[in-house]
Design a protein around this motif. Sequence first.
Motif, PDB file in Angstrom:
ATOM      1  N   SER A 163      19.471  82.479 -87.167  1.00  0.00           N
ATOM      2  CA  SER A 163      20.550  81.329 -86.828  1.00  0.00           C
ATOM      3  C   SER A 163      19.565  80.074 -86.161  1.00  0.00           C
ATOM      4  O   SER A 163      18.185  80.588 -86.236  1.00  0.00           O
ATOM      5  CB  SER A 163      21.301  81.860 -85.969  1.00  0.00           C
ATOM      6  N   GLU A 189      26.866  75.186 -86.748  1.00  0.00           N
ATOM      7  CA  GLU A 189      26.108  76.364 -86.482  1.00  0.00           C
ATOM      8  C   GLU A 189      26.692  77.334 -85.300  1.00  0.00           C
ATOM      9  O   GLU A 189      26.182  78.441 -85.293  1.00  0.00           O
ATOM     10  CB  GLU A 189      24.636  75.857 -85.844  1.00  0.00           C
ATOM     11  N   ASN A 200      25.795  79.914 -90.527  1.00  0.00           N
ATOM     12  CA  ASN A 200      25.493  80.933 -89.313  1.00  0.00           C
ATOM     13  C   ASN A 200      26.496  82.214 -89.513  1.00  0.00           C
ATOM     14  O   ASN A 200      26.501  83.067 -88.860  1.00  0.00           O
ATOM     15  CB  ASN A 200      25.798  80.557 -87.961  1.00  0.00           C
TER      16      ASN A 200
END
Length: 240
Positions: free
Chosen positions: A23, A189, A142
């Motif tokens: 990530s 994200e 993510n």
Amino acid sequence: MELTNLPKVIVTVRRGHASNSASMPDLLEPRDIELMRRLSSGDEDAFLEFYRRHQGGIYRYAVHMTGRHDAAADVVQETFLTLIRQAAKFDEEKGAPGAFLYGIARNHVRKLQEKESRYVPLGEESADGFAGNGANSLHNGNGHFAAKNGNAETPIERLERSEAIARLRDAVLTLPEHYREPIALCDLEGKSYQEASALLGCPVGTVRSRLNRARSILLEKLRPSHAGARVLGARLGGKE
């Protein structure tokens, strides 16, 4: 410092999608600090591990910011080349390795955007998302917001969702950089406000206000499209 296998490693991001295992850089990661210390001394194995841990997140961030996979690949390559040259400048007392790496990536995104005089539409983008890693995935880069697996979508539902995501994607790319960044970090994200604050180098309150303003702008842009607004509503909502 010289890393002989660097070209072989970095070129992998050009041959396929970025790894899903990484990530955006974790801010408080003792392993990263250890790797940066070794990397500064020219440890090739440390660089390779650090690259594998973070190239996926940097790639997805660059896709969100530039809207193009080829541009994102360039940002990844330049970011890690710069990291090799500037690793000795990292000071763990001033910030985490993730923030240091992300700062490099931000600079390269800006350089790329300054170099390009006009907006380039996404040509190779998957209709299912910003950094599409599969024909049936709906995610924020993510692993969040995965597409429903229980009941299969009808062709009409799938088309409506794809069109809505495309409108949202285009709307995000029209945002000014200082609004697009918190959207990319928090909403796409899945970063917390505190994490985004550290990465952007601004107070949490500034992240919140920019994020709220960016969401308002996007909702206004998508208002004629109820489907687009629904997708936006599903994606928005950064972690506290």
